[in-house]
Every structure is written in C-alpha cells, then in structure tokens.
Design an enzyme around this catalytic site. Structure first.
Site, PDB file in Angstrom:
ATOM      1  N   HIS A  89       1.742   4.748  -2.769  1.00  8.86           N
ATOM      2  CA  HIS A  89       1.945   6.187  -2.581  1.00  8.86           C
ATOM      3  C   HIS A  89       3.300   6.612  -3.143  1.00  8.86           C
ATOM      4  CE1 HIS A  89      -1.564   7.102  -0.176  1.00  8.86           C
ATOM      5  NE2 HIS A  89      -1.233   6.264   0.790  1.00  8.86           N
ATOM      6  N   HIS A 145       0.831  -1.210   0.000  1.00  5.72           N
ATOM      7  CA  HIS A 145       0.000   0.000   0.000  1.00  5.72           C
ATOM      8  C   HIS A 145       0.865   1.258   0.000  1.00  5.72           C
ATOM      9  CE1 HIS A 145      -3.509   2.531   1.194  1.00  5.72           C
ATOM     10  NE2 HIS A 145      -2.560   3.239   1.794  1.00  5.72           N
ATOM     11  N   GLU A 146       1.783   1.333   0.939  1.00  2.00           N
ATOM     12  CA  GLU A 146       2.598   2.544   1.037  1.00  2.00           C
ATOM     13  C   GLU A 146       3.475   2.724  -0.197  1.00  2.00           C
ATOM     14  OE1 GLU A 146       2.074   4.842   3.118  1.00  2.00           O
ATOM     15  OE2 GLU A 146       0.664   3.693   4.338  1.00  2.00           O
ATOM     16  N   HIS A 195       3.231   7.024  -6.789  1.00  6.42           N
ATOM     17  CA  HIS A 195       2.506   8.248  -7.134  1.00  6.42           C
ATOM     18  C   HIS A 195       3.455   9.449  -7.091  1.00  6.42           C
ATOM     19  CE1 HIS A 195      -1.650  10.429  -6.545  1.00  6.42           C
ATOM     20  NE2 HIS A 195      -1.100  10.684  -7.710  1.00  6.42           N
TER      21      HIS A 195
END
Length: 670
Positions: A463, A459-460, A466
């Site tokens: 980020h 998940h991280e 991104h």
C-alpha cells in the site's frame, strides 16, 4: 503561539509538526479549514464567467488544502495514538465533516457548473476528473428534491456519529477483553520473548508480576497456535470472539442495527435496492450479482477443504476438536507432517532486518528506490520511525513512516494511510504511514515476527508503494484513491517477495547467530503452502458473506437479535463452520461499521486477489525481481492511482482481462 496547522508545514515533504501540536490546534485548524473550503467553493459558484475546466474543476482541486492538511494529521492520531482529548474531538468533528461533505456535493449550483464543462479537447485525465466529480454528485444525492436531501443529510450525520462510537467501543472492548494470567506456567508453549512481552504488557497496564495476552483485531489470536494449556486457549478464544456482544459499555449491537437500518434507507433514497448495490456501483466489479457469484462459487470448495483439514486435526488431537484447538493442532500438523515449526522460525524474522534487508531490499531491487532513515524528523509517537525515499537518480520521492507496535491508544489491525498526497497540480510529494500491532518486547530485546506478521509487513508496504509512486496531476486521483475492490491488489502483489529466493536469503537470518534460514526449511514452507488454506479461505469468506448479509437487508428486515442473524446468515451462505468463526464477527467488524470504508466491500480482498494472482504469474513469467518488471509495474499501474480506469491499467500490464484460474490454484480451490 500560531497554530502550526494553519499554514503549510515547513518540514521536508510537508510532514506535519506533530510534536508541536495540541488537540486544540486540530480543532481550530479543522474548523478554519471547513470555513475556508466553503468560501473557496462559493467563489467558484459565484464566478460570472462560463464554467470551464480551469475555473471549475481545477479550482475545485486546489480548494480545501487547509482542511485536508488538518484532517489528515488529525485522523492519523485518531487511529494510531488517540488520547481522551483526541477521542472527544473525534466525536465532535466527525458529524461536522460528514455534514460538510453533504454541503459540498448537494450544492446544486456547483453541480451545474461541473455539468456545463465542455470536455472536448481535454486530456484523458482531465476528462476523467470531470466524470468522477459528476458521478460523486449523483451518488451523493444531487438529484433528490429538498426533503430528500434533508433526510439524506440526517442519515449521513447519524451514520457518522454511530461509526465513530462503534470504533471507540471496539477499541475499548479489545483492551478490556485482554486475558490476564497469574503465572508464566499458564503460558507454557509460548516462546520466551512472547512471555516477556506478556509480562511487559501486564506491567504497563498496572498488573506487575502477572501476564497479559493482548488481542489483535481478527477472531483468531496468534497465541492459540502455541499455548499448551487448553483451558487458557478456550478463555482466549472466548474473550476474542465475545467482544462487542456481551452487554456493558463496549457492546456495539445496538449501533449495528441502527446503522444497518440507516444504510438500507439511504440506498433506497438514492435509487438502489439495497446498500450493497449502492456500494458496488462505485467499484470495479460490474455489478452486485457478479460479486455474489464469485464468493458463492468459492465457498463450497473452501468449506470442503476446511472439513478435510478438520478431520486431520481431530486425528492428531485424539479428542473431539473445538474451535480453540484448531490453531494449536494445525501448527502441530505443520511441525509433524511438513516439519515446519512456525514458532522456531520467528528468530529468523527480526523486525529491523525484515524491514532493511527484506521489505526495503526488494523495493530497491525491483524499483531502484532507496531508503534513508531520518532521525531528525519525528512522528506523532516515539515509536514512529521516518525514512526518506529516494528515486534511482537520488531525487527525493517522499517520506515513509513506520509505526509497528501495539499500544492502548492505537486501534487494532494494520493499515496504511496518507498524510500528504502526491499531486503535480499542488506540487506535493507523498508522506505515507504503515501501522501494525506487534507486541513490543522489553527494552533491548529483539522484535521477532510470526509468519502472519511478516506477511502483514510486506502487505502494508505494498500500500505504501502505491502511495509513494503516485504520479498524477490531480489530488483526487492520488495513490490509493482507487475503488475499494482494487486497492488491496498492489499490496497483495507485494507479498510475493516474502519467499522469493533472493529476498528471503537476504533477510531471513537468525537474529543472534546470523545463520541463514536453511534451504530445506524454505522447501518445506513451500510444500506446506496449501495446508491451512481451507481454514483461511473459509474464515475470510465468512466475514465477506456476513458483510453482504448485513447490507442486502431492507430496513424493515433488520433484526433485533444480531447474534441469531449472524448465525442464520452464515448458515444460509454455506460457511457456518462450527470450528471456524468468521475472521470478524459483527461485534468487532470494524472494517464495515467503524465508518463505511469497507461496508458491503469486504469482498474486495478476494476480488483484488484475482488480479494479484494473475500479476504474480506475470512477474514470474518475466523473470521476477528485475528492474524492467518494476519499471513497467510502477509506470503502468502503481503510479496511475485513479487517473484512469484501474482495470485498464491491469489490462495494459497483463495484456488481457483477468482470469480466475490462478487464484483457484493458489488457494487449492480448483
């Protein structure tokens, strides 16, 4: 010696020279940056030429580089490695930075120049830049008269100080609430490496020969799924859920009520009915009513599913269920009904292999980027690792820093932050960090992840991608600088690769034997996918609805009894489940009270998940893990930041507006 922060870093990609920085350097650089930024703004205002995009908007984007450089490095330490000196400096600097923000966006002459820019003939990103500046001026109170602006400045200063204090008390509270045990027998059921980690944590804390169960930020602690001693589970649960509300130096309830009153006053001052409406005005959600409608639609189905799960757990337990029993018997159901033993899976999820052969492997397969560890570059702590990320053609893309272990100087939870933002205007390339809070094993022992920690790692990194893939002109739009209810979307999409066959087969191997995770185990994991969704959705919605309850209040309605208000609000929202505390209770709800990053915006996880579920379907329909999909997702969404309406980026990718059905199916809420 010259303060290294006062000039751009000579290290690759502008990585701050953390090992050469002292607290006094941060203090000096932030102070110098504040003064320099105001001087640069004054030069824009004093320009005798008529306002143009170049001499106003572009000049504004180029201003404040020293402040940005110093603040980004400083707040990295505040979150991840805060000494007493850094914490004291945070208390001093946070109100000054808040006041500076007001000085910028309540500058009438600066606003007038932006309002005078002729945007005809500008490219879409430039037009959006002017529009976003004007919107921020208005949301910051530029329309208020002088007394109104003075009061707003006072509110912002108070909120900044209170949020800083909340975060510091929560960090101390998590440390002091850790459960100290006398013998390994009390830890029966925990894997041997977890017991070793507890012994190491106790030794580090000065309790040699004992065992310390440190806490993670959410209510439910991972050890409760394995601890056989019911009383130890109870004590751990009560230590976790009692944080911040039991009196003493770490109690935060006085801060909560003060912040709720100030936020309510701020909203009214800015022309909104309440703080939630003010916040949603900055998001992709069309309005606050749409947010309420969505979470209220999900809540009854989630609680029904949770009740069905509770009945199954009570049957297998053979006694009345308590909240601290849930995780333990839920794990038992997974073992007995689905033949999935989460603790037995951990040897297959060793951190280094998960990173190299899972997280990085998936990114290489879909985007073509490669990762090269840079042992010659240092982070802010010895545990931090640095990788250079390169494009498919071998050119440098940016730096990725990984900081995976818990420590007393780090706040709880997991997060990504950017130290250097990508910008074509400034010629900067991204430097991003992932932080987790995994218990560190004794020297020489492997770091084995739980399923939840595995999910968080992917998940991280979503980020991080991104931030790394940002390809915008103006730093204001870079990477994850998107509305709060959109920012979780790319990170949630990246979770899809965890069980993707090609990826899973590459990383899920026993750390000692190299044996791959058996396919029948993978099949059972997929079969068990919906088990526990009732609990997970209910605890999440409990936190999201509690957040909204605090931020729809009129200032006069803010309660003195926080605990009673919390119970009443959860009951009114239909998510007051006796066995399921909200994911964060008010006393440690750092997302919404340690600053205002997620205040009235914790709903954003489920709002973003609507887009995520749609995008997972899109990837699957188009063949999944292939470069064609990756190039399109990178080009049309990940690279765009906030340079265009993020929902437009989604529509270009998906070919239509998002629908709720995929999310309902994923969570078993049809």
């Amino acid at each position: 010696m010259t303060n290294p922060l006062l000039s751009p870093s000579a290290l690759p990609y502008g990585l701050p020279p953390f090992s050469h920085l002292a607290p006094s350097d941060y203090a000096e650089a932030v102070s110098a940056g504040l003064a320099e930024h105001l001087a640069e703004i004054q030069a824009i205002v004093d320009n005798p030429a008529a306002a143009t995009f170049g001499n106003t908007a572009v000049a504004m984007e180029g201003a404040g580089q020293l402040l940005q450089r110093a603040a980004a490095a400083f707040f990295t330490l505040v979150s991840a490695d805060a000494s007493e000196d850094i914490r004291a400096l945070e208390t001093e600097l946070s109100p000054r930075l808040s006041a500076h923000q007001d000085e910028v966006y309540l500058n009438r002459a600066l606003f007038d120049r932006f309002a005078a820019i002729d945007t005809s003939g500008l490219d879409p990103e430039a037009v959006r830049l002017v529009e976003e500046y004007l919107k921020e001026f208005r949301q910051s109170g530029i329309q208020l008269d002088e007394p109104g602006q003075d009061r707003l400045k006072g509110i912002n200063a108070e909120l900044s100080a209170l949020g800083t204090e909340f975060g510091q008390r929560v960090k101390e509270g998590m440390k002091s609430a850790a459960l100290l045990l006398d013998s390994a027998a009390e830890l029966a059921g925990l894997p041997a490496d977890d017991i070793a980690s507890a012994a190491e944590a106790a030794r580090t804390a000065g309790h040699d020969g004992k065992y310390l169960l440190t806490l993670i930020q959410p209510s439910n602690q991972p050890a409760m799924a394995a601890l056989e001693n019911r009383d130890v589970r109870r004590r751990l649960f009560e230590a976790s859920t009692g944080r911040g509300s039991g009196g003493g130096s770490t109690d935060v309830l006085d801060l909560v009520t003060a912040m709720a009153r100030l936020r309510a006053e701020k909203a009214v001052l800015l022309g909104f009915a309440n703080y939630a409406e003010l916040v949603v005005d900055r998001q992709t959600a069309p309005d606050f009513e749409a947010v309420q409608a969505m979470v209220n639609r999900l809540a009854p189905a989630a609680v029904r599913n949770a009740d069905a799960e509770a009945a199954a757990l009570a049957e297998i337990a053979g006694h009345p269920l308590e909240a601290w029993d849930w995780a333990f018997y839920s794990a038992k159901v997974r073992r007995e009904k689905y033949a999935v033993d989460e603790q037995a899976l951990r040897p297959y999820f060793e951190l280094d292999r998960v990173l190299r052969d899972g997280v990085f492997f998936a990114a290489t397969a879909i985007y073509g980027v490669t990762f090269h560890e840079r042992d010659d570059l240092a982070g802010y702590h010895p545990d931090v690792r640095v990788w250079e990320v390169r494009n498919p053609d071998g050119t440098g893309l940016g730096l990725f820093l990984g900081d995976y272990y818990t420590r007393e100087s780090k706040r709880g939870g997991a997060w990504m932050n950017s130290v250097v933002d990508q910008s074509a205007l400034l010629g900067t390339r991204p430097v991003v960090i992932n932080n987790l809070n995994i218990s560190k094993p004794p020297e020489g022992e492997p770091t084995l992840l739980t399923l939840d920690e595995l999910r968080t790692t992917f998940h991280e990194f979503g980020h991080a991608l991104h931030g790394l893939f940002s390809n915008v002109t103006y730093p204001r739009f870079s990477g994850t600088a998107v509305p709060r209810d959109f920012v979780e979307y790319p990170s949630q999409v990246n979770e899809m690769w965890i069980l993707w066959p090609d990826v899973l087969a590459n990383y899920a191997r026993h750390h000692a034997t190299g044996e791959p995770l058996a396919q029948d185990v993978v099949d059972r994991l997929n079969e068990a996918r919906l088990w526990g969704e009732g609990f997970a959705t209910t605890e999440y919605l409990g936190a999201a609805l509690l957040d909204l309850a605090w931020h729809v209040l009129d200032g006069a309605d803010v309660p003195d009894d926080v605990v009673a208000f919390e119970a009443k609000s959860l009951a009114a929202a239909g998510v007051a489940h006796a066995l399921i505390p909200p994911r964060y209770r008010t006393g440690y709800f750092q997302h919404i009270f340690a600053g205002d990053g997620y205040a009235a915006g914790y709903y954003s996880y489920i709002w973003s998940e609507v887009l995520d579920a749609e995008t997972v379907d899109w990837f699957t329909e188009h063949g999944g893990l292939n470069r064609s999909n990756g190039e399109l997702f990178r080009r049309e969404l990940l690279s765009r930041g906030n340079s265009r309406d993020p929902l437009e980026s989604f529509r270009i990718l998906r070919g239509r507006e998002a629908r709720l059905d995929p999310l309902l199916k994923r969570r078993g809420l049809e």
